[in-house]
Design an enzyme around this catalytic site. Structure first.
Site, PDB file in Angstrom:
ATOM      1  N   GLU A  64     -24.342  30.881 -23.373  1.00 10.98           N
ATOM      2  CA  GLU A  64     -23.929  32.277 -23.540  1.00 10.98           C
ATOM      3  C   GLU A  64     -24.776  33.141 -22.622  1.00 10.98           C
ATOM      4  O   GLU A  64     -25.964  32.843 -22.428  1.00 10.98           O
ATOM      5  CB  GLU A  64     -24.212  32.716 -24.992  1.00 10.98           C
ATOM      6  CG  GLU A  64     -23.009  33.112 -25.810  1.00 10.98           C
ATOM      7  CD  GLU A  64     -23.411  33.561 -27.220  1.00 10.98           C
ATOM      8  OE1 GLU A  64     -23.944  32.726 -27.978  1.00 10.98           O
ATOM      9  OE2 GLU A  64     -23.198  34.732 -27.549  1.00 10.98           O
ATOM     10  N   PRO A  99     -48.688  27.387 -21.759  1.00  6.25           N
ATOM     11  CA  PRO A  99     -48.763  25.926 -21.821  1.00  6.25           C
ATOM     12  C   PRO A  99     -47.363  25.348 -21.967  1.00  6.25           C
ATOM     13  O   PRO A  99     -46.502  25.968 -22.584  1.00  6.25           O
ATOM     14  CB  PRO A  99     -49.577  25.647 -23.074  1.00  6.25           C
ATOM     15  CG  PRO A  99     -50.213  26.930 -23.444  1.00  6.25           C
ATOM     16  CD  PRO A  99     -49.348  28.018 -22.908  1.00  6.25           C
ATOM     17  N   GLU A 154     -31.528  31.170  -9.458  1.00  5.46           N
ATOM     18  CA  GLU A 154     -31.404  30.795 -10.876  1.00  5.46           C
ATOM     19  C   GLU A 154     -30.481  31.761 -11.622  1.00  5.46           C
ATOM     20  O   GLU A 154     -29.688  31.336 -12.464  1.00  5.46           O
ATOM     21  CB  GLU A 154     -32.781  30.762 -11.543  1.00  5.46           C
ATOM     22  CG  GLU A 154     -33.638  29.577 -11.141  1.00  5.46           C
ATOM     23  CD  GLU A 154     -33.220  28.275 -11.814  1.00  5.46           C
ATOM     24  OE1 GLU A 154     -32.370  28.310 -12.724  1.00  5.46           O
ATOM     25  OE2 GLU A 154     -33.717  27.216 -11.405  1.00  5.46           O
ATOM     26  N   GLU A 159     -27.131  30.395 -13.424  1.00  3.09           N
ATOM     27  CA  GLU A 159     -27.004  30.444 -14.887  1.00  3.09           C
ATOM     28  C   GLU A 159     -25.937  31.417 -15.370  1.00  3.09           C
ATOM     29  O   GLU A 159     -25.318  31.194 -16.406  1.00  3.09           O
ATOM     30  CB  GLU A 159     -28.357  30.795 -15.527  1.00  3.09           C
ATOM     31  CG  GLU A 159     -29.375  29.682 -15.359  1.00  3.09           C
ATOM     32  CD  GLU A 159     -30.679  29.941 -16.101  1.00  3.09           C
ATOM     33  OE1 GLU A 159     -31.487  29.017 -16.173  1.00  3.09           O
ATOM     34  OE2 GLU A 159     -30.892  31.065 -16.590  1.00  3.09           O
ATOM     35  N   GLY A 208     -33.582  32.308 -15.615  1.00  3.35           N
ATOM     36  CA  GLY A 208     -34.627  31.931 -14.655  1.00  3.35           C
ATOM     37  C   GLY A 208     -34.860  30.439 -14.668  1.00  3.35           C
ATOM     38  O   GLY A 208     -34.162  29.699 -15.368  1.00  3.35           O
TER      39      GLY A 208
END
Ligand SMILES: [Zn+2]
Length: 202
Positions: A172, A143, A122, A126, A106
């Site tokens: 990986e 946060p 994404e 990826e 993501g």
């Protein structure tokens, strides 16, 4: 006014504690990612120094020349839960923060795309997996040292095809059954996997 001051102070304290928690959120000493917390100091449009100005709610950074307030909001991100039988797709991060640690595939939502589009983009960037029919199962706010705070939306990817490959920002990409899963780097991802597991076992 005291209440306002007090609650701001309490919020800032909670935020700082959150940052400390975020620093401990990676499992590896290999990570070294020390950036200053995001702050508005100068106007990104005209370059003037910003002044804290009351916007009717609270003082916020303001550019007098552009008559614009600047807001520090959480940054939206989206991550995908891709299942192969009872195994879940995880990626090993090849970039800081938490370099070398595992996470869900993501990333951040780009301006001009929806969160549904972001998670599919994404995922493919990826891992090479082409997904379809993303289904939102929850969100978690965490946060973040880089952007203050991140809102991570978790999507189950109902349909997908392809073999997982380590591509952009990843060293990986592979499926793990539940007992095999490595610890995940981010609290938000752990929260979303917990939601996923609860839905799966319901
Ligand atoms: Zn300006």
């Amino acid at each position: 006014m005291w209440v306002r001051e007090h609650s701001r102070k309490a919020r800032r304290l909670a935020f700082t504690r959150g940052l400390e928690k975020d620093r401990q959120d990676c499992y590896s000493d290999a990570m070294s990612f020390d950036v200053r917390t995001f702050e508005w100091n100068f106007c990104p449009t005209c370059g003037a120094r910003l002044a804290m100005t009351y916007d009717g709610e609270q003082p916020r950074p303001h550019c007098a020349a552009c008559t614009r307030f600047f807001y520090s909001n959480p940054v939206p991100a989206a991550c995908g839960l891709v299942a192969n039988g009872n195994a879940l797709l995880l990626v090993r991060r090849a970039v800081p923060p938490c370099l070398g640690e595992w996470s869900l595939p993501g990333g951040f939502v780009e301006l001009g795309e929806t969160t549904d589009e972001a998670v599919l983009r994404e995922l493919e960037e990826e891992t090479g997996i082409r997904g379809a029919r993303p289904r939102l199962i929850g969100a978690s706010t965490q946060p973040s040292q880089l952007s203050g705070a991140v809102v991570v939306m978790g999507y189950v990817i109902e349909e997908w095809d392809g073999e997982p490959l380590a591509r952009s920002d990843v060293s990986e990409a592979r499926f793990f059954t539940r007992p095999q899963r490595p610890p995940l780097a981010f609290q938000a991802h752990r929260d979303l996997v917990a939601i996923y597991d609860a839905l799966e076992s319901a």
